[in-house]
Write an enzyme that holds these catalytic residues in place. Structure first.
Site, PDB file in Angstrom:
ATOM      1  N   GLU A  70       0.820  -1.207   0.000  1.00  0.00           N
ATOM      2  CA  GLU A  70       0.000   0.000   0.000  1.00  0.00           C
ATOM      3  C   GLU A  70       0.859   1.265   0.000  1.00  0.00           C
ATOM      4  O   GLU A  70       0.594   2.208  -0.763  1.00  0.00           O
ATOM      5  CB  GLU A  70      -0.925  -0.010   1.225  1.00  0.00           C
ATOM      6  CG  GLU A  70      -1.711   1.266   1.443  1.00  0.00           C
ATOM      7  CD  GLU A  70      -2.718   1.564   0.351  1.00  0.00           C
ATOM      8  OE1 GLU A  70      -3.328   2.639   0.390  1.00  0.00           O
ATOM      9  OE2 GLU A  70      -2.895   0.724  -0.570  1.00  0.00           O
ATOM     10  N   HIS A  73       2.680   1.996  -3.303  1.00  0.00           N
ATOM     11  CA  HIS A  73       1.701   2.551  -4.246  1.00  0.00           C
ATOM     12  C   HIS A  73       1.487   4.038  -3.974  1.00  0.00           C
ATOM     13  O   HIS A  73       1.443   4.863  -4.903  1.00  0.00           O
ATOM     14  CB  HIS A  73       0.382   1.777  -4.115  1.00  0.00           C
ATOM     15  CG  HIS A  73      -0.710   2.303  -4.999  1.00  0.00           C
ATOM     16  ND1 HIS A  73      -2.013   2.440  -4.569  1.00  0.00           N
ATOM     17  CD2 HIS A  73      -0.699   2.750  -6.280  1.00  0.00           C
ATOM     18  CE1 HIS A  73      -2.749   2.926  -5.547  1.00  0.00           C
ATOM     19  NE2 HIS A  73      -1.976   3.127  -6.590  1.00  0.00           N
ATOM     20  N   HIS A 131     -11.693   5.291  -8.146  1.00  0.00           N
ATOM     21  CA  HIS A 131     -10.241   5.467  -8.048  1.00  0.00           C
ATOM     22  C   HIS A 131      -9.539   4.828  -9.245  1.00  0.00           C
ATOM     23  O   HIS A 131      -8.595   5.397  -9.799  1.00  0.00           O
ATOM     24  CB  HIS A 131      -9.759   4.830  -6.743  1.00  0.00           C
ATOM     25  CG  HIS A 131      -8.383   5.239  -6.338  1.00  0.00           C
ATOM     26  ND1 HIS A 131      -7.943   6.543  -6.368  1.00  0.00           N
ATOM     27  CD2 HIS A 131      -7.333   4.505  -5.881  1.00  0.00           C
ATOM     28  CE1 HIS A 131      -6.693   6.596  -5.955  1.00  0.00           C
ATOM     29  NE2 HIS A 131      -6.295   5.383  -5.663  1.00  0.00           N
ATOM     30  N   HIS A 255     -20.205  -7.926 -16.779  1.00  0.00           N
ATOM     31  CA  HIS A 255     -18.875  -7.585 -17.282  1.00  0.00           C
ATOM     32  C   HIS A 255     -18.540  -8.427 -18.516  1.00  0.00           C
ATOM     33  O   HIS A 255     -17.997  -7.909 -19.503  1.00  0.00           O
ATOM     34  CB  HIS A 255     -17.841  -7.826 -16.181  1.00  0.00           C
ATOM     35  CG  HIS A 255     -16.435  -7.504 -16.571  1.00  0.00           C
ATOM     36  ND1 HIS A 255     -16.071  -6.338 -17.205  1.00  0.00           N
ATOM     37  CD2 HIS A 255     -15.275  -8.208 -16.408  1.00  0.00           C
ATOM     38  CE1 HIS A 255     -14.774  -6.328 -17.415  1.00  0.00           C
ATOM     39  NE2 HIS A 255     -14.264  -7.455 -16.956  1.00  0.00           N
ATOM     40  N   HIS A 316      -4.084  -7.922 -17.051  1.00  0.00           N
ATOM     41  CA  HIS A 316      -5.411  -7.577 -17.562  1.00  0.00           C
ATOM     42  C   HIS A 316      -5.691  -6.087 -17.359  1.00  0.00           C
ATOM     43  O   HIS A 316      -6.258  -5.423 -18.230  1.00  0.00           O
ATOM     44  CB  HIS A 316      -6.451  -8.433 -16.842  1.00  0.00           C
ATOM     45  CG  HIS A 316      -7.792  -8.457 -17.500  1.00  0.00           C
ATOM     46  ND1 HIS A 316      -7.965  -8.724 -18.848  1.00  0.00           N
ATOM     47  CD2 HIS A 316      -9.045  -8.256 -16.998  1.00  0.00           C
ATOM     48  CE1 HIS A 316      -9.255  -8.685 -19.134  1.00  0.00           C
ATOM     49  NE2 HIS A 316      -9.930  -8.395 -18.037  1.00  0.00           N
TER      50      HIS A 316
END
Length: 342
Positions: A70, A73, A131, A255, A316
């Site tokens: 975290e 990032h 986000h 999706h 992906h």
């Protein structure tokens, strides 16, 4: 300026990759506070700091690896924000592309707020999805700014002048307009698919369907759109998901269905480009679009068959970003050519 933009674009890719990695390793709450970590500027390292962290957050045990995922990032995202601020200042001094640079800096500020809310609202799916879309939007705008600074326009103008010397017929103009229309429709279709991917991931619905192309037998009789587009029920934390299995299946299936729509329409868009676009650079970009599109579909299928392996799942996300900026590039190139022709 061009070198700064190139570096910033690469960093934006890295932030998207790290964001996906953080999300997929369940490290979104690796640090329960923001912007620090358990009250420190970095992950607590020594025994005293760890004890202090656990005392401050007794119900949120410290996992060093997740906390570092975290914080790394956050550090890289912060550096990206600084570079975008430098781009904004440079554009202001040169009085070039100020509106686009202003939009970028505003988006970065909003993205930072979304990053904070992701933590403070305990991974609320709508915030997590927003986000993700914010990160993709920043990348797309950076690429657009880079295109505007490039010399591709001059090359296209020369190509268009060659076409004009050959006399462009009204039917040829109509073809170019039709191509741009296809590209213009393809962009929101792709954005919706990216949003659905983020919605699937943030609701922990990525591996709820174990079959392909169907989803766990008779999913159609249990399909309900209200499951897909309704907000999650209130919960203390949204980590690992709060929706029931049927709702997650419906999110996942939606999706997949829209992935089919996206795949078909982007192929039709590429076909129109191959059929009617005379400019070689644009036709080459269309070939890249098809290759990236096929790769993205393959990665999506692989995620189902292999139950979301980390490397494929991160890929992906990255390939989705490449697909987006490829389409943005096609839109810009076509628009430049169309302006000269008209």
């Amino acid at each position: 300026m061009s070198k700064l933009l190139n570096l910033t674009i690469l960093l934006a890719f890295l932030v998207i990759a790290l964001g996906a990695y953080t999300r997929l390793t369940d490290a979104g709450l690796g640090c329960p506070d923001w912007p620090g970590c358990y009250g420190f500027n970095s992950v607590p390292a020594n025994a005293q700091d760890i004890a202090s962290a656990q005392l401050a957050y007794p119900d949120k045990p410290l996992h060093i690896e997740k906390a570092w995922n975290e914080m790394i990032h956050r550090y890289i995202a912060g550096l990206l924000g600084i570079l975008i601020l430098l781009i904004f200042i440079t554009c202001g001094k040169r009085k070039q592309h100020v509106p686009l640079a202003t939009l970028l800096i505003l988006l970065v500020l909003f993205q930072a707020a979304l990053g904070m809310w992701t933590v403070t609202m305990n991974l609320q799916p709508i915030i997590v999805m927003g986000h993700l879309l914010g990160g993709f939007s920043i990348l797309a705008l950076l690429v657009l700014l880079r295109l505007r600074l490039s010399n591709i326009k001059g090359t296209l103008i020369q190509a268009t002048q060659t076409l004009n010397n050959k006399v462009i017929l009204p039917t040829q103009r109509q073809r170019l307009i039709r191509i741009q229309l296809y590209c213009g429709i393809a962009l929101p279709i792709l954005i919706i698919q990216i949003a659905l991917g983020g919605w699937t991931s943030s609701n922990y619905a990525a591996i709820v369907c174990t079959d392909f192309p169907i989803c766990n037998g008779d999913w159609l009789s249990r399909f309900n759109f209200s499951d897909v587009f309704s907000l999650s029920p209130l919960a203390e934390t949204y980590q690992y998901g709060v929706r029931d299995t049927i709702a997650r299946m419906n999110i996942h299936v939606t999706h997949r269905i829209w992935a089919g729509v996206t795949f078909i329409f982007l192929l039709l868009t590429a076909y129109q480009l191959f059929k009617s676009q005379p400019e070689k650079k644009i036709r080459l970009t269309a070939k890249v679009l098809v290759i990236v599109l096929c790769l993205q579909v393959s990665l999506g299928i692989a995620n189902v068959f292999f139950q979301l392996p980390l490397s494929i799942a991160v890929a992906h996300n990255l390939v989705a970003a490449i697909l987006l900026i490829t389409l943005v590039t096609l839109l810009w190139l076509n628009q430049q050519q169309l302006q000269e022709v008209l």
